[in-house]
Design an enzyme around this catalytic site. Structure first.
Site, short mmCIF file in Angstrom:
data_model
loop_
_atom_site.label_atom_id
_atom_site.label_comp_id
_atom_site.label_asym_id
_atom_site.label_seq_id
_atom_site.Cartn_x
_atom_site.Cartn_y
_atom_site.Cartn_z
N SER A 260 0.83 -1.20 0.00
CA SER A 260 0.00 0.00 0.00
C SER A 260 0.87 1.25 0.00
CB SER A 260 -0.93 -0.01 1.21
OG SER A 260 -0.23 0.47 2.33
N LYS A 261 0.26 2.34 -0.39
CA LYS A 261 0.97 3.61 -0.53
C LYS A 261 1.74 3.97 0.73
CE LYS A 261 -0.04 6.92 -4.06
NZ LYS A 261 0.97 6.43 -5.00
N ARG A 262 1.20 3.56 1.89
CA ARG A 262 1.86 3.89 3.15
C ARG A 262 3.24 3.23 3.26
NH1 ARG A 262 -1.01 1.56 7.30
NH2 ARG A 262 -2.51 0.86 5.74
#
Ligand code: GLU
Length: 493
Positions: A260-262
């Site tokens: 995920s982007k995180r």
């Protein structure tokens, strides 16, 4: 035999996730392996998630990756166009079609109008949660007669349309990766098919479109598996032939969490910007969730098309290993032409402030030599500035322990002096001369081997190791070499 037709059906959320690229790739590989068609359909029925430019961006990413499709949505001269006989391929342009099929379901008793307010639905859900039940629509509107429903609609009441699942009915389907799957309708919600804004939900649109577009295989991420029974039921309700299903394992990071982007880079653009080559990313992604029969690791697209099969797609999540990707990328960089890597490197060198447009134009062949000098050692093109930074420096400060140690040798002053002396005899230091220079210095000083080369390398690069020395001499040129030696003589000897 029916034509093999596969589709990639992304929602234009703003960027193409690396997992989405892999889904597109597997669809593409299978379609091409079977001499079938590959289609790009845009699923934009969720108007709340509309992102300007998202379709263009998506298409751009697929194009960059070399994944070509035969039908669907394209960008030509900056404009979105559609090609193929099954269009429109953008769902928001197909609202009338969905309306017609919703009406058909209602007529046949497979769907019903629901007038429950959001507040009521929230309250029902809350109560179910308190009782420890799985939150689910309680079916209040299931038995409203069609007449009454139409009456209420004509008076302007807001409604949605829901799928009417029969109680206690086993929905069965086969998945090529996961085998036979059976789900009982008691465990599924009466899915909303048409929203109050008149747009279909994904579930209705996907089934109608896949049927009308004659899609033979539905290949998508496993996050859609829970939705599939509802889709299968819709095929049954319409009396349509079901497609073949394939749900792909999620792309996970090393901690086995969804990418995920995180956790860093997830979009195809991120990888392009970080200096990955499209064929390397595609080659690596093919291996995240699929494996060939032997242990081949490097594949051209044609080889992937030839070897790909769903039988060898794994059930468990595929780990996205950045180190492995870097290795594959390094392989493709080493096997690319110097010119290609130079062209790709120029924006990074500019961004790092090492060169400007004029430099790139006037000293292109010097840049080619620069790139060639470090090409072997790259994982990504974006690493180029840090690898060549030392060539652009005014002076070299020596900090590495072993480099400082080298300069302590008693022969060092004589070697460095001799280099300067020899250089006085040339105008331009070309490759030919550079190759012979150290031989001349050897003759003049009587020093040879490591004792000769190490001080020269350290004085010019600040390090005991690094790329081809002859190239460094040519890249620096006469003036810079002399300057660097003088700096070392002043500061370190
Ligand atoms: N629109 C869905 C997505 O964004 C497509 C899922 C499917 O392939 O059915 O992934």
């Amino acid at each position: 035999m029916k034509e093999v037709r596969l589709r990639f059906a992304p929602s234009p959320t703003g960027y193409l996730h690396i997992g989405g690229l892999r889904t597109a790739l597997y669809n593409y590989l299978y379609a091409k392996h079977n001499k079938g068609k590959f289609i790009l359909r845009i699923e934009d029925t969720d108007q709340t998630r509309f992102v300007e430019g998202a379709i263009e961006n998506l298409i751009d990413s697929l194009h960059w990756a070399g994944i070509k499709y035969d039908e669907g949505v394209f960008v030509e001269d900056g404009k979105i166009v559609e090609k193929g006989e099954y269009g429109p391929y953008i769902q928001s342009k197909r609202l009338d079609i969905y309306k017609k099929y919703v009406d058909e379901l209602i007529e046949k008793g497979h769907a019903y109008y629901c007038f429950c307010s959001k507040e009521r639905l929230d309250a029902v859900r809350e109560e179910q949660k308190i009782k420890g039940l799985i939150p689910k629509y309680d079916g209040l509107c299931r038995n409203i007669s069609l007449e009454e429903a139409r009456e209420r609609i004509s008076k302007g009441e807001e409604y949605v349309v829901r799928l009417k699942l029969p109680p206690n009915y086993d929905i069965k389907f086969h998945d090529l990766v996961r085998g036979d799957i059976v789900i009982n309708t008691n465990d599924i919600d009466d899915q909303v098919l048409l929203k109050s804004d008149g747009f279909p939900t994904y579930h209705l649109a996907v089934v109608v479109d896949d049927h009308l577009m004659e899609i033979s295989h539905i290949v998508r991420g496993e996050e859609w598996l829970p939705s599939t029974p509802k889709h299968v039921y819709l095929y049954e309700a319409f009396g349509w032939e079901k497609p073949i299903y394939v749900h792909l394992p999620t792309v996970l990071n090393k901690d086995r969490k969804k990418l995920s982007k995180r956790h860093g880079d997830v979009s195809v653009e991120d990888f392009r910007d970080k200096g990955y080559l499209p064929e390397a990313l595609v080659n690596y992604l093919a291996l995240v969730g699929w494996s060939p029969e032997d242990n081949q690791e490097i594949f051209t697209m044609d080889e992937l098309i030839e070897k790909f099969s769903f039988e060898r797609v794994s059930k468990t999540g595929g780990i996205f290993d950045k180190d492995k990707l870097n290795w594959v990328n390094g392989h493709y960089i080493r096997n690319s032409s110097v010119q290609r890597i130079t062209d790709l490197a120029i924006p990074y060198l500019k961004e790092a402030g090492l060169i400007d447009d004029k430099f790139a134009e006037e000293r292109y062949s010097w840049l080619e030599l620069l790139v060639k000098t470090v090409q072997e050692s790259l994982d990504t093109v974006a690493q180029i500035p840090e690898k060549v930074d030392f060539i652009f420096k005014e002076n070299i400060d020596i900090v590495e322990e072993d480099a400082l140690e080298v300069l302590k040798g008693e022969q060092v002053p004589a070697v460095l002096r001799a280099i300067k002396e020899e250089l006085k005899n040339v105008e331009v230091l070309d490759e030919e001369y550079a190759k012979g220079l150290m031989k001349l210095v050897q003759k003049a000083t009587g020093v040879k081997g490591k004792n000769l080369f190490m001080p020269a390398r350290v004085a010019l690069t600040g390090s005991t190791h690094g790329p081809e020395f002859v190239n460094i001499l040519v890249l620096l040129g006469k003036e810079n070499i002399i300057k660097r030696i003088e700096h070392v003589e002043e500061k370190y000897l």
